[in-house]
Design a protein around this motif. Structure first.
Motif, short mmCIF file in Angstrom:
data_model
loop_
_atom_site.label_atom_id
_atom_site.label_comp_id
_atom_site.label_asym_id
_atom_site.label_seq_id
_atom_site.Cartn_x
_atom_site.Cartn_y
_atom_site.Cartn_z
N VAL A 70 0.84 -1.20 0.00
CA VAL A 70 0.00 0.00 0.00
C VAL A 70 0.88 1.26 0.00
CG1 VAL A 70 -1.67 1.33 1.36
CG2 VAL A 70 -2.01 -1.12 1.02
N ILE A 71 1.95 1.24 0.76
CA ILE A 71 2.89 2.38 0.76
C ILE A 71 3.46 2.59 -0.63
CG2 ILE A 71 5.15 3.16 1.58
CD1 ILE A 71 4.41 1.80 4.28
N PHE A 72 3.84 1.50 -1.29
CA PHE A 72 4.35 1.60 -2.66
C PHE A 72 3.28 2.14 -3.60
CE2 PHE A 72 7.55 -2.11 -1.92
CZ PHE A 72 8.34 -1.28 -1.14
N GLY A 73 2.06 1.68 -3.43
CA GLY A 73 0.96 2.15 -4.27
C GLY A 73 0.70 3.64 -4.12
N ILE A 74 0.71 4.10 -2.88
CA ILE A 74 0.52 5.53 -2.63
C ILE A 74 1.70 6.32 -3.21
CG2 ILE A 74 0.43 7.30 -0.82
CD1 ILE A 74 -1.14 5.18 0.86
N ALA A 75 2.90 5.79 -3.07
CA ALA A 75 4.09 6.46 -3.59
C ALA A 75 4.03 6.62 -5.11
CB ALA A 75 5.34 5.68 -3.21
N SER A 76 3.38 5.69 -5.77
CA SER A 76 3.30 5.78 -7.23
C SER A 76 2.41 6.93 -7.69
CB SER A 76 2.79 4.46 -7.82
OG SER A 76 1.42 4.28 -7.54
N LEU A 77 1.62 7.47 -6.77
CA LEU A 77 0.70 8.55 -7.11
C LEU A 77 1.20 9.94 -6.72
CD1 LEU A 77 -2.57 6.79 -5.91
CD2 LEU A 77 -1.69 6.93 -8.24
N LEU A 78 2.26 10.01 -5.94
CA LEU A 78 2.75 11.29 -5.43
C LEU A 78 4.09 11.67 -6.05
CD1 LEU A 78 2.03 10.63 -1.64
CD2 LEU A 78 0.63 11.93 -3.25
N PRO A 79 4.25 12.93 -6.40
CA PRO A 79 5.54 13.37 -6.95
C PRO A 79 6.67 13.14 -5.93
CG PRO A 79 3.88 15.09 -7.18
CD PRO A 79 3.28 14.01 -6.34
N PHE A 80 7.80 12.71 -6.40
CA PHE A 80 9.01 12.46 -5.61
C PHE A 80 8.91 11.26 -4.68
CE2 PHE A 80 9.00 17.07 -6.44
CZ PHE A 80 10.18 17.18 -7.16
N ALA A 81 7.75 10.67 -4.51
CA ALA A 81 7.59 9.59 -3.53
C ALA A 81 8.29 8.31 -3.95
CB ALA A 81 6.12 9.33 -3.27
N THR A 82 8.41 8.04 -5.24
CA THR A 82 9.13 6.82 -5.64
C THR A 82 10.61 6.93 -5.30
OG1 THR A 82 9.41 7.64 -7.91
CG2 THR A 82 7.51 6.21 -7.47
N PHE A 83 11.15 8.14 -5.28
CA PHE A 83 12.55 8.33 -4.87
C PHE A 83 12.69 8.03 -3.38
CE2 PHE A 83 11.84 11.56 -8.30
CZ PHE A 83 12.51 10.87 -9.29
N TYR A 84 11.71 8.45 -2.60
CA TYR A 84 11.69 8.16 -1.16
C TYR A 84 11.60 6.65 -0.92
CZ TYR A 84 9.84 7.73 3.58
OH TYR A 84 9.62 7.36 4.86
N VAL A 85 10.72 5.98 -1.65
CA VAL A 85 10.56 4.53 -1.52
C VAL A 85 11.88 3.84 -1.84
CG1 VAL A 85 9.53 2.51 -2.65
CG2 VAL A 85 8.08 4.36 -1.86
N ASP A 86 12.54 4.26 -2.89
CA ASP A 86 13.81 3.65 -3.25
C ASP A 86 14.81 3.83 -2.11
OD1 ASP A 86 15.80 2.43 -5.06
OD2 ASP A 86 16.68 4.45 -5.03
N ASP A 87 14.91 5.03 -1.58
CA ASP A 87 15.90 5.32 -0.54
C ASP A 87 15.56 4.62 0.77
OD1 ASP A 87 18.28 6.77 0.31
OD2 ASP A 87 16.89 7.91 1.58
N LYS A 88 14.31 4.66 1.19
CA LYS A 88 13.92 4.13 2.51
C LYS A 88 13.76 2.61 2.53
CE LYS A 88 10.86 4.64 6.33
NZ LYS A 88 11.58 4.57 7.52
N TYR A 89 13.15 2.04 1.48
CA TYR A 89 12.80 0.63 1.51
C TYR A 89 13.66 -0.26 0.60
CZ TYR A 89 8.58 2.23 3.86
OH TYR A 89 7.70 2.81 4.73
N LEU A 90 13.97 0.22 -0.58
CA LEU A 90 14.57 -0.66 -1.57
C LEU A 90 16.10 -0.71 -1.50
CD1 LEU A 90 12.27 0.23 -4.58
CD2 LEU A 90 11.98 -1.55 -2.85
N LYS A 91 16.73 0.43 -1.26
CA LYS A 91 18.19 0.47 -1.24
C LYS A 91 18.74 -0.41 -0.12
CE LYS A 91 19.95 4.48 -2.03
NZ LYS A 91 20.43 5.86 -1.86
N THR A 92 18.09 -0.38 1.02
CA THR A 92 18.56 -1.16 2.17
C THR A 92 18.19 -2.65 2.06
OG1 THR A 92 16.57 -0.62 3.41
CG2 THR A 92 18.49 0.80 3.73
#
Length: 94
Positions: A70-92
């Motif tokens: 759900v967090i990823f889904g919301i991030a796909s709708l907000l500007p800059f949020a996919t960059f946040y998802v990458d940094d917070k969840y995916l990179k680590t």
């Protein structure tokens, strides 16, 4: 490999979102140049769908659960949020 593909898609989806609404929409409506909007719009649509599908596959693969999806889904709708998802969840996670 799936996580890396998702990370790349997340970044590209974020860039296409910003290009669509920050560059090509103003060109279309203010400068009456619609062609770039069509190309970037199609690319953004494909990347958006890929992002959502890959988010589902990665969440299943990593056993992350519905909350993170759900967090990823919301991030796909907000500007800059996919960059946040990458940094917070995916990179680590890699």
């Amino acid at each position: 490999m799936l996580l890396k593909t998702f990370r790349v898609t997340a970044i590209l989806e974020g860039i296409s979102y910003l290009a669509l609404f920050g560059v090509t929409m103003p060109l279309k409506y203010w400068a009456e140049i619609p062609e770039p909007n069509k190309v970037v719009g199609y690319a953004h649509g494909v990347l958006f769908i890929a992002f959502v599908i890959l988010a589902l596959l990665v969440c299943i693969n990593k056993k992350w659960g519905i909350k993170r999806f759900v967090i990823f889904g919301i991030a796909s709708l907000l500007p800059f949020a996919t960059f946040y998802v990458d940094d917070k969840y995916l990179k680590t996670a890699s």
